[in-house]
Design an enzyme around this catalytic site. Structure first.
Site, PDB file in Angstrom:
ATOM      1  N   HIS A   1      32.601  37.952  37.351  1.00 18.41           N
ATOM      2  CA  HIS A   1      31.160  37.950  37.604  1.00 18.41           C
ATOM      3  C   HIS A   1      30.838  38.697  38.892  1.00 18.41           C
ATOM      4  CE1 HIS A   1      31.272  34.757  40.749  1.00 18.41           C
ATOM      5  NE2 HIS A   1      32.405  34.507  40.148  1.00 18.41           N
TER       6      HIS A   1
ATOM      7  N   GLY B   1      30.173  39.750  42.472  1.00 20.39           N
ATOM      8  CA  GLY B   1      30.614  39.160  43.730  1.00 20.39           C
ATOM      9  C   GLY B   1      31.975  38.511  43.660  1.00 20.39           C
TER      10      GLY B   1
ATOM     11  N   GLU C   1      32.347  50.336  36.759  1.00 20.69           N
ATOM     12  CA  GLU C   1      31.257  50.236  35.791  1.00 20.69           C
ATOM     13  C   GLU C   1      30.740  51.592  35.314  1.00 20.69           C
ATOM     14  OE1 GLU C   1      28.364  47.284  36.273  1.00 20.69           O
ATOM     15  OE2 GLU C   1      29.556  46.094  37.656  1.00 20.69           O
TER      16      GLU C   1
END
Lengths: 321, 286
Positions: free
Chosen positions: B42, B44, B173
């Site tokens: 997730h 962080g 990403e």
């Protein structure tokens, strides 16, 4: 960069956190003027003592302030040295004949190299620097053999030089401590709101204090953001082979451009986004706005203001009498 | 060889809040050939920090890591050419805005190769090749990178790293902000590079469908720790993924739901939509 304390707000408790920003700004201003009125070292030492008491009252750790003053120390040392060297008033305190010969030049170079090597491998750089300076003086004084390059000259320190250098340094210390207390305990937003309110009367002469305060608070707000972005850009370009600590000067120039262009573009993008976000929340420049936190004076503010006025008054008294 | 993490931790420091540990005691080994790895977790959880270690952009606070024989510790070592590590491990950042700066796409892609002392003609050829690889034609070469759409910028920034011809490719990403078709094109490209050249590819992603479908190894980060290192099939068979802030792939979710509601007994572990459809047809026709 992260250890720079000047201009940084650190959340905490204590009397300074409860004061109205207007009070703090005005008081700091008064006390600064007072400090500039003082004329002798003794008076300044008393003022420094008062500044320390103020820190203590506000429960601000002195160590924290000293740590934050680190980047200023260079400036302080410079002022100190310049005052000592250039001020030629009063009695002569030190009068030392010095020679610069071929041998002393060689010794100086050796000392310099030794110092640089020591700095690489040892801690306590500041002490090493002082040692180096002391060595330079010793060489200049005692190495008098060999062909002299320039005529022997005298190194003189005057009474007034010492007095002024101590004076200026203490004065700077007090002023920096005071302003650090102000920024340490006041949120930037409160600070600008305080400024805005204080400058409100200037509207009569066409000075728009609200816009001014807005500009300041936005700039302050975006300093860490821009810093963060710069860091990210640097990493992104480093991963394309543009490491700032390697490579030749010519390459570095190109690398600076690869940092600056995205910086500007991102800054412009950010400002446009911010403008849109403000507008979509119905911000209209020049329109009257209400505040979430309304500033209120309390008895503490009155006490603080009275205290600073007393200090200013006594400084004026000392000056006049 | 490749990349080996040995008890690596990294702390971010800030004056107001003290230390913040981004990754903690990471032990991990990535070989330089034939690996196709997904890095999930997730927001962080420390994925990007982990990725930045892989080409020595940041140094571990404690522990050490080995990148192609170079030992990276918390201190900068003068004998290590960090630039050459970045040539071997190419890292593509999440936001293309951080790296595009030239006035034409061609020049921007050439920036990396030129930094590694490749001749201008050769760099031009590499730029063109890399641009075609990411699915943009030659007409883009002379365009201004800032006038491109978000997806195109992303592709150009990926091409900028591909042109450096790294041994290991790390992408933060790469598919975020792209439409589904664009995602597939890029994922097929990375898979293609992986299979044709044998280069190891590490991809940070939030898209569990892609993880399930494309990858043979998945690393899961949670609260700065590496909590899973293995193949995605075993990962998605576990029941406790919600605790790790992870989601199941859509195929599994849909099939599980159908099993429950219609009381069917389908095999829910289907990687693609097509396979899932076939499974449903099979179950319904019985």
């Amino acid at each position: 960069m992260k250890s720079v304390i000047i201009g940084q707000y650190i959340p905490g408790k204590g009397i300074f956190y409860q004061l109205d920003p207007r009070t703090k700004i005005v008081s700091v201003l008064f006390i600064m003027i007072a400090v500039f009125m003082l004329q002798t070292v003794t008076q300044l030492l008393v003022a420094l003592g008062i500044a320390l008491i103020v820190l203590f009252l506000g429960r601000i750790s002195v160590m924290k302030v000293i740590k934050g003053l680190k980047p200023i120390f260079v400036l302080l040392i410079f002022t100190f040295v310049f005052q000592i060297l250039l001020n030629k008033e009063g009695e002569i305190i030190v009068d030392q004949e010095m020679q610069l010969t071929i041998f002393s030049v060689i010794f100086l170079i050796v000392a310099f190299v030794l110092w640089r090597v020591a700095v690489k491998f040892l801690k306590y750089r500041f002490i090493l620097f002082l040692l180096f300076v002391a060595t330079v003086f010793t060489i200049l004084i005692f190495v008098d053999f060999g062909y002299s390059i320039v005529d022997s000259f005298n190194f003189r320190v005057y009474e007034q030089g010492i007095r002024m250098s101590v004076f200026v340094v203490i004065r700077l210390l007090i002023i920096i401590t005071l302003s650090t207390v102000l920024t340490l305990t006041t949120k930037p937003t409160d600070l600008t709101q305080g400024l805005e309110k204080l400058m409100h009367p200037l509207k009569k002469i066409g000075f728009d204090s609200e816009s001014f305060a807005l500009i300041i608070s936005i700039s302050l707000r975006y300093i860490p953001t821009i810093f963060d972005e710069a860091n990210k850009i640097m990493l992104a370009q480093a991963s394309r082979g543009a490491d700032f600590s390697e490579g030749k000067l010519k390459d570095k120039l190109k690398q600076v451009i690869s940092l600056l262009v995205p910086m500007f573009i991102i800054a412009f993008m950010r400002s446009e986004e911010l403008a849109n976000a403000m507008e979509s929340r119905n911000f209209v420049p020049g329109e009257k706005r209400t505040r979430i936190n309304v500033l209120v004076f309390s008895y503490k503010d009155i006490l603080t203001t009275v205290f600073s006025i007393i200090i200013l008054a006594s400084a004026i008294m000392l000056r006049v009498l | 060889m490749g990349i080996r993490f040995n008890e690596v931790s990294y702390d971010y420091s800030s004056f107001a809040e003290g230390l913040y540990t981004a990754i903690r005691d990471i032990n991990l080994s990535i070989t330089e050939k034939h690996e196709f790895i997904a890095l999930v977790g997730h927001t962080g959880s420390g994925k990007s920090t982990l990725a930045k270690h892989m080409n020595a952009l940041i140094f571990p606070t404690s522990g050490s890591l080995e990148i192609f024989g170079n030992i990276i510790t918390s201190k900068r070592n003068k004998n290590i050419k960090y630039n050459s590590i970045r040539k071997k491990v190419g890292l593509v950042f999440q936001f293309p805005e951080y790296q595009l700066f030239e006035e034409t796409v061609e020049k921007d892609i050439m920036f990396g190769p030129l930094n590694f002392k490749i001749s201008v003609e050769e760099a031009k050829r590499l730029a063109k090749e890399a641009l075609n690889l990411v699915g943009l034609d030659d007409s883009y070469l002379k365009r201004n990178p800032y006038n491109l759409s978000g997806g195109e910028k992303k592709r150009v920034s990926i091409a900028g790293i591909l042109a450096m011809d790294p041994e290991i490719l790390v992408l933060d990403e790469p598919t975020s902000g792209l439409d589904p078709a664009g995602k597939r094109v890029l994922m097929d490209l990375f898979k293609d590079i992986n299979q044709k050249t044998g280069k190891t590819v590490v991809i940070i992603t939030h898209d569990m469908d892609l993880v399930y479908q494309y990858f043979n190894r998945v690393l899961v980060m949670n609260d700065s720790r590496l909590i899973y290192d293995g193949n995605p099939d075993d990962l998605f068979k576990r029941d406790d993924l919600a605790e790790q802030h992870l989601d199941y792939p859509n195929t599994i979710k849909v099939l599980k739901h159908l099993n429950e509601k219609l009381n069917l007994n389908m095999n829910v572990y289907q990687k693609t939509n097509e396979d899932a459809l076939k499974e449903i047809e099979r179950a319904v026709s019985v």
